[in-house]
Each structure stands twice: as C-alpha cells, then as structure tokens.
Design an enzyme around this catalytic site. Structure first.
Site, PDB file in Angstrom:
ATOM      1  N   ILE A  52       0.932  -1.269   0.119  1.00 11.53           N
ATOM      2  CA  ILE A  52      -0.047  -0.147  -0.043  1.00 11.53           C
ATOM      3  C   ILE A  52       0.970   1.381  -0.039  1.00 11.53           C
ATOM      4  CG2 ILE A  52      -1.943  -1.049   1.200  1.00 11.53           C
ATOM      5  CD1 ILE A  52      -1.020   0.409   3.671  1.00 11.53           C
ATOM      6  N   TYR A  53       2.135   1.501   0.133  1.00 11.07           N
ATOM      7  CA  TYR A  53       3.017   2.621  -0.026  1.00 11.07           C
ATOM      8  C   TYR A  53       2.825   3.246  -1.065  1.00 11.07           C
ATOM      9  CZ  TYR A  53       4.975   1.038   4.618  1.00 11.07           C
ATOM     10  OH  TYR A  53       5.138   0.466   6.016  1.00 11.07           O
TER      11      TYR A  53
END
Length: 321
Positions: A52-53
């Site tokens: 998700i970064y």
C-alpha cells in the site's frame, strides 16, 4: 552494520532497516537510489516496504533499483499485505486477497520471492486458520521465505504464533512489526512478553516518535514537517501532549551531554531494547538517511539509558486501533 537473527530463525537482518513508505510520494526514484547506495555502503541489508505504500510505487521503485544500484542477493526484502481498497472491508487477510496481493507485490518488485512477508493488519472477519494457511501456501510455493505479522495486539499475535506452533511443518511467525519509541512504550506491557515467549523478534517502526523525538517541534510546527501537513498532522498529534514534551526535553538534554543529535539518542534507545531485531527508519533524502545511520556508532551509557527509562516510564502512547 550489526546483523541480527530474526526471531530465532535462519534469517538475519541489519539492526537498522531502510523504510520506504516515503518512496513514490515525498521521495522520487533518483533520491531513493541514493538512499539504497548509502544504506548498502553502511552495511545495511533489510529493506521494509508494503503493497500500500504510495499505491504500490514504493515496491515498483525498489524493483527497478534491484537492476541498477543493488543486487537482489544483497538485500533482505520485507513487504506486507492485508489492507484492502474496498470501503466495506478495509482489512482483508483472506486467502483470496493475500495470495493475489503477493503475486502483485512480486510483479512490482520484479523478483521471484520476498524474504519476509508480513500480514500488515488484523482482520476480524477472516478465520485465523485461513489467513495462516495462505502464509503456509506462500512459503511452500517458494514465493516467500519467512513470515511475520504487524500492528497486532498481544492476544492476536499469540493466536497466530500458537496456531503455527501447534502442528509440525507449519511456517512459524518470526516477527512482529509494531510502533515503539520513548514516547510510546505500550508494546512493553503485553506484546513484548508474548513475543519473548514465542521466540519472535520485533521490527520497531517509528522509533523517533513520528518525528517529535528529533526535537523539531519544540518551538512549533515547522513548514514542510509532518506535523504541519494537512494529511499527516493527525498522525503526529498524539505526541504533542505535555508528557511527550517532557520526554523530548530529556532526549535533548542527553544529546547535548553526549555531543550527538536528539534523533541518534532516541534511535539508539529503541535499537538496543530487548527483542528488537531491526528498526526501520525512513528518510526523504540521502543526507537525512546518513544522519540516521550515524547513530549506528552510538551506544548509550547505562546511566543515560536509565534516565531515559525513568523519564518515559509512563509513555504508553495511543491505543492500537
């Protein structure tokens, strides 16, 4: 840089890790390349990322850098899965989601395996045995070498660890990622004893107390800082209380006495706590990373460590959501 055994397993990681949450957001690919080169020169090995970064861009950048400034075999790559883009289900650790997320991470990273794959969050709507079966499948397939969990309470971690130890052949949970700093020592009340009992290791993130332990907020919120950013101010806000300010002053006093930076003191304190295997640190630029890596040479004198322990004894921090 010192390498440490992670959770009694065969995996060893550098005691300072390279955090990549800023990559693709505040840190571009060229700057990320400088960070990787700096990190490798310092003897670092463990790189921490997640699916998700920056919407996956952190993994994409790291994957491209494996063909330019780093060799795959020189890095211990850890990534995570478990968050979901679905509004009705923000956590999803189902077999379906996890294994699809792993394949997507491997594609972005451009590698056939990750060294440490972590369940990023606890999902109350998926049976524990299903989540852990997905981890076993990932390891058995060769796509994952070791597994860990993150952002869990003590009872959640114990449930994971005990399930995996119950039957020979299951993949042990060797690590727990958790926030840990002088302004948040909540981990010590219950999670740390559970980790010790299970023979796992801690990956201690946000060792600088979301930035407040650097001392940069002593006179306000500087422009360009997380505390002044509209999308990050709420993240830092819990550590603007009076108790945290007292702890920051203690850190700054220790730093002046030792002739080092405040962040070196705060980082060294966490790094050398019991059961901490690695402390991932994130920086926007390579010079900032160099400053953080300089703490590798600092060992806090016993009397200063004791004084910091006393000053922060009641620093339980915000409750884990």
């Amino acid at each position: 840089m010192e390498q440490r055994q992670l959770g009694g397993s065969g995996l060893w990681v550098s005691r300072l890790g390279l955090g990549t949450m800023n990559w693709g957001k505040d840190t571009g690919e060229e700057e990320a390349a400088h960070q990787v080169a700096t990190f490798l020169d310092a003897g670092g090995t463990f790189v921490d990322t997640a699916d998700i970064y920056a919407g996956g861009d952190s993994e994409r950048i790291l994957g491209r850098l494996l063909h330019t400034v780093a060799r795959r075999e020189d890095l211990v790559i850890g990534t995570k899965a478990g968050h979901s883009p679905q509004a009705y289900r923000p956590q999803d650790t189902s077999r379906r989601h996890l294994l699809a997320a792993l394949d997507a991470s491997l594609s972005r990273l451009g590698t056939e395996h990750v060294d440490l794959w972590q369940v990023h969050v606890y999902d109350p709507d998926t049976p524990t045995e299903e989540t852990l079966a997905a981890l076993d499948t990932a390891v058995a397939s060769g796509r994952v070498r070791y597994v860990g969990v993150g952002n869990v309470t003590a009872w959640q971690f114990t449930k994971y660890a005990t399930w995996q130890r119950a039957v020979t052949g299951r993949t042990p949970v060797i690590s727990v990622g958790t926030e840990y700093s002088l302004v948040n020592r909540r981990v010590e009340t219950d999670l740390l004893p559970a980790v010790a009992d299970a023979g796992a290791g801690l990956l201690a993130w946000s060792p600088l107390g979301r930035g407040v332990l650097t001392g940069k907020y002593r006179d306000g919120r500087p422009d360009g800082s997380r505390g002044a950013a509209e999308d990050m101010a709420a993240f830092v806000e819990p550590y603007f209380d009076e108790r945290s300010r007292r702890i920051v002053e203690s850190v700054c006093t220790a730093a002046r006495g030792l002739g080092v930076s405040a962040h070196a003191v705060a980082l060294s304190w966490v790094r050398d706590q019991p059961y901490v295997a690695s402390t991932p640190v994130g920086a926007r630029t390579a010079p900032q990373l160099e400053e953080l890596l300089a703490s590798e040479a600092l060992i806090l004198p016993r009397e200063i460590r004791d004084a910091l322990d006393d000053a922060s004894a009641d620093a339980v921090g915000p409750v884990l959501a």
